[in-house]
Design an enzyme around this catalytic site. Structure first.
Site, mmCIF file in Angstrom:
data_model
loop_
_atom_site.group_PDB
_atom_site.id
_atom_site.type_symbol
_atom_site.label_atom_id
_atom_site.label_comp_id
_atom_site.label_asym_id
_atom_site.label_seq_id
_atom_site.Cartn_x
_atom_site.Cartn_y
_atom_site.Cartn_z
ATOM 1 N N GLU A 1 -15.209 -66.706 -47.039
ATOM 2 C CA GLU A 1 -15.816 -65.566 -47.728
ATOM 3 C C GLU A 1 -15.092 -65.285 -49.045
ATOM 4 O O GLU A 1 -13.865 -65.363 -49.106
ATOM 5 C CB GLU A 1 -15.750 -64.320 -46.844
ATOM 6 C CG GLU A 1 -16.576 -64.437 -45.577
ATOM 7 C CD GLU A 1 -16.585 -63.157 -44.755
ATOM 8 O OE1 GLU A 1 -16.028 -62.131 -45.211
ATOM 9 O OE2 GLU A 1 -17.156 -63.195 -43.647
ATOM 10 N N LYS B 1 -16.649 -72.446 -43.543
ATOM 11 C CA LYS B 1 -17.175 -71.378 -44.408
ATOM 12 C C LYS B 1 -16.069 -70.367 -44.706
ATOM 13 O O LYS B 1 -15.355 -69.950 -43.796
ATOM 14 C CB LYS B 1 -18.369 -70.684 -43.742
ATOM 15 C CG LYS B 1 -18.927 -69.534 -44.584
ATOM 16 C CD LYS B 1 -20.311 -69.122 -44.142
ATOM 17 C CE LYS B 1 -20.359 -68.143 -43.015
ATOM 18 N NZ LYS B 1 -19.667 -66.853 -43.259
ATOM 19 N N ASP C 1 -17.853 -65.917 -37.485
ATOM 20 C CA ASP C 1 -16.846 -64.997 -36.948
ATOM 21 C C ASP C 1 -17.505 -63.689 -36.511
ATOM 22 O O ASP C 1 -16.842 -62.797 -35.980
ATOM 23 C CB ASP C 1 -15.680 -64.773 -37.921
ATOM 24 C CG ASP C 1 -16.112 -64.131 -39.233
ATOM 25 O OD1 ASP C 1 -17.325 -63.971 -39.465
ATOM 26 O OD2 ASP C 1 -15.224 -63.798 -40.048
ATOM 27 N N SER C 2 -18.840 -63.622 -36.662
ATOM 28 C CA SER C 2 -19.601 -62.529 -36.036
ATOM 29 C C SER C 2 -19.428 -62.573 -34.522
ATOM 30 O O SER C 2 -19.808 -61.625 -33.827
ATOM 31 C CB SER C 2 -21.086 -62.643 -36.393
ATOM 32 O OG SER C 2 -21.567 -63.950 -36.124
ATOM 33 N N ASP D 1 -16.834 -70.800 -39.248
ATOM 34 C CA ASP D 1 -16.231 -69.791 -40.135
ATOM 35 C C ASP D 1 -14.716 -69.870 -40.104
ATOM 36 O O ASP D 1 -14.111 -69.976 -39.032
ATOM 37 C CB ASP D 1 -16.632 -68.387 -39.638
ATOM 38 C CG ASP D 1 -17.639 -67.716 -40.527
ATOM 39 O OD1 ASP D 1 -17.712 -68.057 -41.726
ATOM 40 O OD2 ASP D 1 -18.358 -66.838 -40.022
ATOM 41 N N GLU E 1 -25.278 -62.740 -48.689
ATOM 42 C CA GLU E 1 -25.562 -61.696 -47.695
ATOM 43 C C GLU E 1 -25.765 -60.351 -48.379
ATOM 44 O O GLU E 1 -24.924 -59.922 -49.188
ATOM 45 C CB GLU E 1 -24.407 -61.609 -46.683
ATOM 46 C CG GLU E 1 -24.627 -60.542 -45.619
ATOM 47 C CD GLU E 1 -23.712 -60.658 -44.411
ATOM 48 O OE1 GLU E 1 -22.908 -61.611 -44.334
ATOM 49 O OE2 GLU E 1 -23.822 -59.791 -43.522
HETATM 50 O O1 KIV Z 1 -20.251 -64.594 -39.119
HETATM 51 C C1 KIV Z 1 -21.454 -64.768 -39.299
HETATM 52 O O2 KIV Z 1 -22.272 -64.827 -38.379
HETATM 53 C C2 KIV Z 1 -21.914 -64.922 -40.669
HETATM 54 C C3 KIV Z 1 -23.393 -64.912 -40.918
HETATM 55 C C4 KIV Z 1 -23.959 -63.575 -40.677
HETATM 56 C C5 KIV Z 1 -23.736 -65.437 -42.241
HETATM 57 O O3 KIV Z 1 -21.136 -65.045 -41.554
#
Ligand code: KIV
Length: 291
Positions: free
Chosen positions: A129, A127, A55-56, A98, A196
């Site tokens: 968090e 994924k 989600d980056s 994510d 992280e």
């Molecule tokens: O969203 C993302 O790119 C991430 C990574 C930095 C682990 O969660």
């Protein structure tokens, strides 16, 4: 039409059992973020084991100040783009997507519905968090056949609650919470765990404590089962308003890293250099993680 040759014959796809086996044998796992079909093919051909549709993308694709505005539809769209790119390339890499902010925190049923959307888009794992409060969601997904990557330490979806992008688990009390969260996530069936911005010794201790859990570090030192970076960061393309790039980031278009005036590498060469450095343990350098 694919712009890259498919992986060499005999290059078996990366599967979850294979990732577990790599972690057990001490073969480092190389993971990078990807958001589109072209880069998915480049990364796959360069030998990246795991592609993360992070989600980056809120930051590096959408230009948002954080990941909070990213919606499930955005994640599904980019996951489908990456999955198509991998399929066209005869893809070897394992695909993780994510779960964005707001798509799982309310409980297991919402988490399941969101995860189904991402799996249907082509993800092989999702994924999430966080620790304690999302352990039930993790167990619910795993019990229903959805592989889960957990994410502890600096969790960007909680940036406002954490008070900024800062190292987590520094004091004994915070480290104890992180260790307890990692144990609970492992017991709930998480197969991968992103750590992280946590002190390197703590990341190493968590990794050693859970042999069945492959840990993936970002700003967490060299003691994890693998490493992940944001693609734009490791290609030296990220321009933050502050002008500062986190110190754990290495620009792999510049090799050696210190030769700032050396000719740059192509994207594929830079990604190959990243994979090689993760595999041989020369990235990251533990010294810069002495938080
Ligand atoms: O969203 C993302 O790119 C991430 C990574 C930095 C682990 O969660």
């Amino acid at each position: 039409m694919s712009i890259h040759a498919p992986p060499a014959a005999g290059t078996a796809p990366v599967t979850l059992p294979r990732l577990r086996d790599m972690a057990a044998r001490g073969e480092k796992i190389a993971m990078l973020t990807a958001y589109d079909a072209t880069f998915a093919q480049v990364l796959d051909a360069a030998g990246v084991d795991v592609l993360l549709v992070g989600d980056s993308l809120g930051n590096v694709i959408q230009g948002q100040p954080s990941t909070l505005p990213v919606a499930l539809e955005h994640m599904a769209y980019h996951t489908a783009c990456v999955a198509r790119g991998l399929a066209q390339a005869g893809g070897r890499a394992f695909l993780v997507a994510d779960m964005p902010f707001g798509s799982y925190e309310a409980g297991p049923q919402l988490a399941f519905e969101s995860a189904v959307t991402l799996m249907r888009a082509g993800a092989q794992m999702v994924k999430l968090e966080g620790g304690g409060p999302i352990v039930d969601c993790v167990r619910f997904l795993v019990d229903r056949g959805i592989p889960v990557c957990a994410h502890l330490g600096l969790t960007p979806q909680r940036v406002h609650a954490l008070g900024g992008f800062r190292v987590q688990g520094r004091d004994d009390a915070a480290a104890a919470v992180l260790k307890a969260d990692a144990a609970a996530l492992a017991a709930a069936g998480a197969a991968l765990l992103v750590l992280e911005l946590v002190p390197a010794p703590l990341a190493r201790e968590i990794t050693q404590a859970h042999p069945g859990l492959a840990t993936i570090g970002i700003g967490a030192g060299a003691g994890t089962s693998g490493q992940v970076l944001v693609l734009q960061d490791m290609l030296g393309l990220t321009h933050r308003p502050s002008g500062k790039v986190p110190r754990f980031v290495r620009d792999f278009t510049r090799v050696p890293a210190s030769a700032a005036d050396a000719p740059g590498l192509t994207v594929r060469q830079a990604v190959q250099a990243y994979v090689a450095a993760v595999k041989d343990g020369s990235f990251p350098d533990d010294a810069i993680h002495a938080f």
